[in-house]
Design a protein around this motif. Sequence first.
Motif, PDB file in Angstrom:
ATOM      1  N   PRO C 123       0.830  -1.208   0.000  1.00  0.00           N
ATOM      2  CA  PRO C 123       0.000   0.000   0.000  1.00  0.00           C
ATOM      3  C   PRO C 123       0.860   1.252   0.000  1.00  0.00           C
ATOM      4  CG  PRO C 123      -0.201  -1.214   2.055  1.00  0.00           C
ATOM      5  CD  PRO C 123       0.509  -2.095   1.115  1.00  0.00           C
ATOM      6  N   ASP C 284      -6.109  -3.783   6.121  1.00  0.00           N
ATOM      7  CA  ASP C 284      -6.802  -2.497   6.261  1.00  0.00           C
ATOM      8  C   ASP C 284      -6.555  -1.894   7.626  1.00  0.00           C
ATOM      9  OD1 ASP C 284      -9.487  -3.772   4.287  1.00  0.00           O
ATOM     10  OD2 ASP C 284      -7.929  -2.359   3.735  1.00  0.00           O
ATOM     11  N   VAL C 287      -3.052  -0.451   7.599  1.00  0.00           N
ATOM     12  CA  VAL C 287      -2.894   0.802   6.862  1.00  0.00           C
ATOM     13  C   VAL C 287      -3.286   1.966   7.749  1.00  0.00           C
ATOM     14  CG1 VAL C 287      -3.883   2.162   4.992  1.00  0.00           C
ATOM     15  CG2 VAL C 287      -3.126  -0.141   4.557  1.00  0.00           C
ATOM     16  N   GLN C 288      -4.311   1.730   8.573  1.00  0.00           N
ATOM     17  CA  GLN C 288      -4.736   2.840   9.414  1.00  0.00           C
ATOM     18  C   GLN C 288      -3.805   3.055  10.598  1.00  0.00           C
ATOM     19  OE1 GLN C 288      -8.549   1.455   9.391  1.00  0.00           O
ATOM     20  NE2 GLN C 288      -8.939   2.804   7.663  1.00  0.00           N
ATOM     21  N   PRO C 291       1.635   2.791   8.839  1.00  0.00           N
ATOM     22  CA  PRO C 291       1.941   2.583   7.426  1.00  0.00           C
ATOM     23  C   PRO C 291       3.159   1.698   7.216  1.00  0.00           C
ATOM     24  CG  PRO C 291       1.499   4.885   7.838  1.00  0.00           C
ATOM     25  CD  PRO C 291       1.561   4.226   9.164  1.00  0.00           C
ATOM     26  N   ALA C 294       2.124  -1.758   7.472  1.00  0.00           N
ATOM     27  CA  ALA C 294       1.319  -2.110   6.303  1.00  0.00           C
ATOM     28  C   ALA C 294       2.210  -2.407   5.114  1.00  0.00           C
ATOM     29  CB  ALA C 294       0.352  -0.972   5.975  1.00  0.00           C
ATOM     30  N   GLY C 298       2.192  -5.873   3.396  1.00  0.00           N
ATOM     31  CA  GLY C 298       1.823  -5.888   1.983  1.00  0.00           C
ATOM     32  C   GLY C 298       2.845  -6.625   1.139  1.00  0.00           C
TER      33      GLY C 298
END
Lengths: 118, 167, 417
Positions: C123, C284, C287-288, C291, C294, C298
């Motif tokens: 992401p 998800d 991501v919040q 980062p 994430a 990812g």
Amino acid sequence: MQNEFLFVGVLLLVALLLPAGGLGLAWLLRPHKPNALKKTAYECGIETIGETWVQFKVSYYIYALIFVVFDVEAVFLFPWAVAYNQLPLYALLEVSIFIAILVFALAYAWRKGALKWI
Amino acid sequence: MEPFVFFIFSILTLGGALGVVTTKNLYYAALFLIMSFSGMAGYFVLLDAGFLAAVQIVVYVGAIAVLILFAIMLSRKVMTRNEPLLNRQWGLGLATAAIFFFVMLAVPLNVKWPLSNEVSSGNELVQLGLAFLGSYVIPFEVVSILLLVALIGAIILARDTSDVEVE
Amino acid sequence: MEALIHWLADLLAKWSWWPFAPAPSATVVVWLVYAAITAFVIAPLAMIVLTWLERKILARIQDRIGPNRAGPFGVFQALADAIKMLTKEDITPSGVDRIAYNIAPAMAAVAAIAVFAVLPVAPGIIGTDLNIGVFYIVAIGAYGILAVLMAGWSSNNKYALLGAFRAVAQLVSYEVPMVLALITVTLVAGSMSTADIVAGQGSGWYFIAIPLTFFIFFVSNMAEVNRSPFDLLEAESELVAGFHVEYSAFKYALIMIGEYVHMLAAASFSAVFFLGGWRGPFIDWAVQTSPLLAVVMGHVYFLIKVGFMIFVLIWIRGTLPRFRIDHLLDFSWKFLTPLALLNLLVVAFVLKLFQPGTSAGIDIPAGPLSGLYLGGWGQTLGLLLGSILVVLVASAVVKAFAHRSKDAGLRAIAAAE
């Protein structure tokens, strides 16, 4: 701000360094002993007879030709696919007509034997 | 930065075009044509029309240049011919080309081109799609008929007529 | 990438000895590093890892061991091959077209690497989020086709030329179903940008939603990369290695790099378009919250999916026999292309059925089944049913053709079903 394609240019330039660097390194490292026999074209061990040309076979050309037509069709379908969410239902009908005409073109090519690899 | 990139694309395009008409080797002419097409795609990128740049490469370089190369490579006679580049009428040809060039130069320099102040909003693809199926739907359908006719014509011309079967 | 560039710009603003302006130079530095990693780490690593994986897995499928001398489990075999390629003598046959002969392998390798500019690995990590991402992939493939043609012609060898013509006929024939499958993916995602396609798979990965498109795309990609069962062109027993028969040493290595990197690109884009890219459990939430976490998660999810796709590619190579050239071309034009077109229309129809009402302020009448949209999952299920319907119709049509065929053997097979 800047163009989104700038990174593509950067990547192409950097990627060009790979063959350049590799070839340069190989040129430094490898032996160089040219020999008349080594320079002949490869043909499973026998001498080549005649010039290097290939008998004209129409089928190669026809495949590329049909590909041009379908390529242009795909180019027209891409904007439709992106804008599809915002188009009413008759857009589907219009594109069905478009695709149906091109399916007819493919069927014509098929029946006329253009897709046969002879 | 931008004038530099524009200069590079200009060299690619114009150099390629010059190479196409001046080289004696037909195969090199096709390669120069590909160089010219790629330069044109660069112009589209500079004008923020990424989609058109990709269309230029996909259709021109990917399909039409391949077709041209096939046609060149499959005809032996074309490859082995090596005629001189100029014939005896090169003086008249030069004069005509020069007049034509100056006429072509005068037109863009003297027309007041309307410049639009719009900035590309980033969703030009959606607008293109909406236009294709909205106000320009008739040309959209006519394009498919045009492609059909082109394909039928090409198949009739290029068909191997030695063994035509009636199905 | 934006966050990374901002972080680096802040860092550079603090360093008083940095002579350039922080924001643009941070962009340039991040881009150069990303491009260098792609070209100099991913590409050779792909070559090394993929060749080793392929030889080991093929060996196990064929009930033997594979390279196990160079290093533990033969991991240094590819390195040995690379050193061999660098130090071999470069034999250039007489009568070759110098310029095209030298440019062709470089073009093949560069075109294969340039596709990775639009690959979303995590992401926020993508080379450049082109809004024509999918189309860019198709455009770069065009240069790969040209490289094959140039290599075959400039070699001054009948067999190379024949091999190049057949290779281009195959590549060009399978480009049409591949592009049609990509149009279908664009249709479902609503955008050509690869990052948007990954983002749009939040309510169902596309291999569940449009599995037939996955099949068409995967098969076409296998043919585009010249992998078995479509590897007639470089089959050792026919046409003697096809269009690259006159290349030796590093130029041959460049062509091979182009091929294996293209294979990696095929696997990566299959994972991005159909297996949800970097999506996975808890992504998800990550991501919040963080980062950085994430990005790591990812990457891991993405690598697992790409590894799986590569395994499937190698598995298919070891299992299926090679296609004949006319079967190959017939399969593309007479089966895959009509199937892809039918699939496109059915997907478009189902999408309109499930269309939720006014979206982004545009007044579109909601489709009849829009009540079942269910945040996208209803649409996924509807697309799956549509794909199954297309498969049933297609198999019925193929059987009908087989019944009417002039080939008695085919009729017997069809009658026995």
